[in-house]
Design a protein around this motif. Structure first.
Motif, short mmCIF file in Angstrom:
data_model
loop_
_atom_site.label_atom_id
_atom_site.label_comp_id
_atom_site.label_asym_id
_atom_site.label_seq_id
_atom_site.Cartn_x
_atom_site.Cartn_y
_atom_site.Cartn_z
N TYR A 13 -12.57 40.81 14.43
CA TYR A 13 -11.27 41.49 14.35
C TYR A 13 -10.44 41.30 15.62
O TYR A 13 -9.35 41.84 15.73
N SER A 14 -10.93 40.54 16.57
CA SER A 14 -10.20 40.31 17.82
C SER A 14 -9.25 39.13 17.67
O SER A 14 -9.58 38.13 17.01
N ILE A 15 -8.09 39.23 18.29
CA ILE A 15 -7.14 38.11 18.27
C ILE A 15 -7.66 36.93 19.08
O ILE A 15 -7.11 35.82 18.99
N ALA A 16 -8.70 37.16 19.88
CA ALA A 16 -9.26 36.09 20.71
C ALA A 16 -10.56 35.55 20.12
O ALA A 16 -11.40 35.02 20.84
N TYR A 17 -10.70 35.65 18.80
CA TYR A 17 -11.92 35.12 18.18
C TYR A 17 -11.60 34.08 17.12
O TYR A 17 -11.53 32.88 17.43
N VAL A 18 -11.35 34.48 15.88
CA VAL A 18 -11.13 33.51 14.80
C VAL A 18 -9.95 32.57 15.10
O VAL A 18 -10.08 31.34 14.92
N PRO A 19 -8.78 33.06 15.56
CA PRO A 19 -7.68 32.12 15.86
C PRO A 19 -8.05 31.10 16.92
O PRO A 19 -7.62 29.93 16.85
N ILE A 20 -8.86 31.50 17.90
CA ILE A 20 -9.25 30.58 18.96
C ILE A 20 -10.25 29.56 18.43
O ILE A 20 -10.18 28.37 18.77
N LEU A 21 -11.18 30.00 17.58
CA LEU A 21 -12.14 29.05 17.01
C LEU A 21 -11.44 28.02 16.13
O LEU A 21 -11.82 26.85 16.09
N LYS A 22 -10.40 28.45 15.43
CA LYS A 22 -9.64 27.50 14.60
C LYS A 22 -8.87 26.51 15.47
O LYS A 22 -8.74 25.33 15.12
N GLU A 23 -8.36 26.95 16.60
CA GLU A 23 -7.58 26.09 17.48
C GLU A 23 -8.47 25.12 18.24
O GLU A 23 -8.06 24.00 18.57
N ALA A 24 -9.70 25.50 18.53
CA ALA A 24 -10.60 24.68 19.36
C ALA A 24 -10.97 23.38 18.67
O ALA A 24 -11.06 23.30 17.44
N ASP A 25 -11.18 22.35 19.48
CA ASP A 25 -11.68 21.08 18.95
C ASP A 25 -13.18 21.17 18.69
O ASP A 25 -13.70 20.55 17.76
N PHE A 26 -13.88 21.94 19.52
CA PHE A 26 -15.31 22.14 19.37
C PHE A 26 -15.64 23.60 19.66
O PHE A 26 -14.97 24.23 20.46
N VAL A 27 -16.70 24.10 19.02
CA VAL A 27 -17.18 25.46 19.29
C VAL A 27 -18.64 25.35 19.68
O VAL A 27 -19.48 24.91 18.88
N LEU A 28 -18.96 25.74 20.92
CA LEU A 28 -20.32 25.67 21.41
C LEU A 28 -20.95 27.06 21.31
O LEU A 28 -20.44 28.03 21.87
N VAL A 29 -22.06 27.15 20.56
CA VAL A 29 -22.70 28.44 20.30
C VAL A 29 -24.11 28.44 20.88
O VAL A 29 -24.95 27.62 20.47
#
Length: 424
Positions: A276-292
């Motif tokens: 529910y954070s504005i700094a989560y799903v929108p950022i993951l969509k914008e990123a070229d890669f997501v490191l978990v």
């Protein structure tokens, strides 16, 4: 390692299948959605293979392929629902068909022209002119290039996200890559304290937001709110308390990333793990890669498996965007690279041992990562660098004459010292 780029947006399932098939032997980039974004990437990166569909959004396919053929040296493979053949072509097991640009000359694309004629001609021409000017305006200026956005995220607290964000940022900057480290953990940011910085009112994400509200946020203004961490690394520290972020918006956070894209080789974003954070799903969509990160704890694997599935099904974020790093914070647990691959379909691209004891080090050593000397840690960082760049050092092929001269002088003195007193 040879680099493969995809531009088959109409076939996301095929892209994910080919990504899994090729990623062990090749550096596979994301699936581009338009001619414009693909062309910009090709101009700033050297690639070896391009898999592209003829209905890629943009100009008539003939014109676009002609433009690529004139300005780049790469092998072009036209996607025709032939995954198995494409895999064999890239691996060199069968020959790639000789590319015949005449196959796509106007006249064989009547359907495309019928659609175009239905659009208002004046509006269409204006839009085409703007796009084509941007495509053909090739420049070596840094502002024309786009840096890689790497979001470091997870599905629960305590996985070592911030450890990895800080360490990898430092490692990349030591390898001559220009890096921006963004503190996007709006609830519990600790970049400032972990790096030993002093909080001031005119620094950090809150100061950048004030400039954004005043419509004064440019790259230079943003740079003034950042803190220098290393010679090639700038840090935008997060908010001191969550209340400071009440009026921040998704557009603001994405605007900061856009400003950084043209100025840095890497933008590393330390994110939250809150849907529910504005700094989560929108950022993951914008990123070229997501490191978990994932530890050796069974419950962490469960959160990883469920979290990635949720992001794919609910928010349409492709699995191919995710990379997993095994962070052995609980050394001796049951989870290893093979178990993660079997349960998630995602291969671990690196592993880091004893993260909490080594990466954080002593509390009085800030930043602790400057003291990294463990070879296993260095190997993990090298694996990450190679995954996202394809090489270790930005200037690996250049040698500074001064360093060579100094090395030669040191070696010479050592030899003279070793031979001192010996009969000639």
């Amino acid at each position: 390692m040879e680099k493969v780029v995809f531009a088959i947006p109409s076939y996301p399932e095929a892209y994910e299948e080919l990504f899994i098939e090729l990623e062990n032997d090749f550096l596979v980039y994301k699936n581009f959605q338009s001619q414009e974004s693909l062309y910009e990437f090709i101009q700033s990166n050297e690639i070896d293979y391009l898999i592209v569909e003829k209905d890629l959004k943009g100009e008539p396919f003939y014109d676009f392929l002609k433009l690529i053929a004139e300005r780049s040296q790469l092998s072009i493979i036209i996607y025709r629902d032939n995954n198995e053949e494409i895999s064999l072509m890239v691996k060199g097991e069968i020959d790639i068909p000789v590319f015949d640009i005449n196959e796509f000359k106007p006249g064989k694309m009547e359907k495309d022209f019928e659609v175009l004629n239905e659009i208002n001609e004046e509006k269409q021409n204006n839009e085409k002119m703007k796009m084509w000017e941007k495509l053909t305006n090739v420049s070596n200026d840094k502002t024309e290039k786009s840096g890689n956005v790497l979001a470091i995220s997870g599905f629960k607290p305590g996985l070592g996200k911030t450890d990895i964000a800080i360490s990898f940022s430092w490692w990349l900057s030591e390898s001559n890559y220009k890096v921006a480290l963004l503190g996007y953990n709006l609830q519990n940011d600790d970049l400032c304290e972990r790096l030993g910085f002093d909080r001031t009112k005119n620094k950090g994400l809150v100061a950048a937001h004030e400039l954004y509200l005043a419509k004064e946020l440019s790259y230079q203004a943003l740079r003034d709110t950042m803190v220098e961490y290393n010679a090639y690394c700038d840090v935008l520290i997060g908010p001191y308390v969550p209340e400071d972020t009440e009026h921040m918006t998704e557009d603001f956070l994405l605007n900061v990333i856009d400003l950084c894209r043209s100025q840095y080789d890497f933008i590393i974003v330390d994110t939250e793990c809150n849907n529910y954070s504005i700094a989560y799903v929108p950022i993951l969509k914008e990123a070229d890669f997501v490191l978990v990160p994932c530890t050796t704890n069974v419950s962490d694997l469960y959160h990883l498996q469920r979290g990635i599935k949720n992001l794919k099904d609910r928010y349409d974020i492709p699995i191919s965007k995710f990379d997993v790093i095994l962070n052995k914070a609980t050394e001796g647990g049951h989870i290893d690279e093979d178990i993660i691959m079997k349960n998630t379909g995602i291969e671990c691209i690196a592993s880091l041992p004893y993260s909490k004891s080594i990466l954080r080090a002593a509390e009085n050593e800030k930043p602790a990562v400057k003291g990294l000397r463990n070879r296993s840690i260095q190997k993990g960082m090298e694996q990450l660098t190679y995954r996202y760049v394809g090489r270790k050092n930005k200037y690996r092929d250049t040698v500074k004459p001064g360093i060579l001269h100094l090395k030669k002088e040191v070696v010479g003195n050592a030899k003279r010292f070793a031979s001192f007193g010996k009969p000639s």
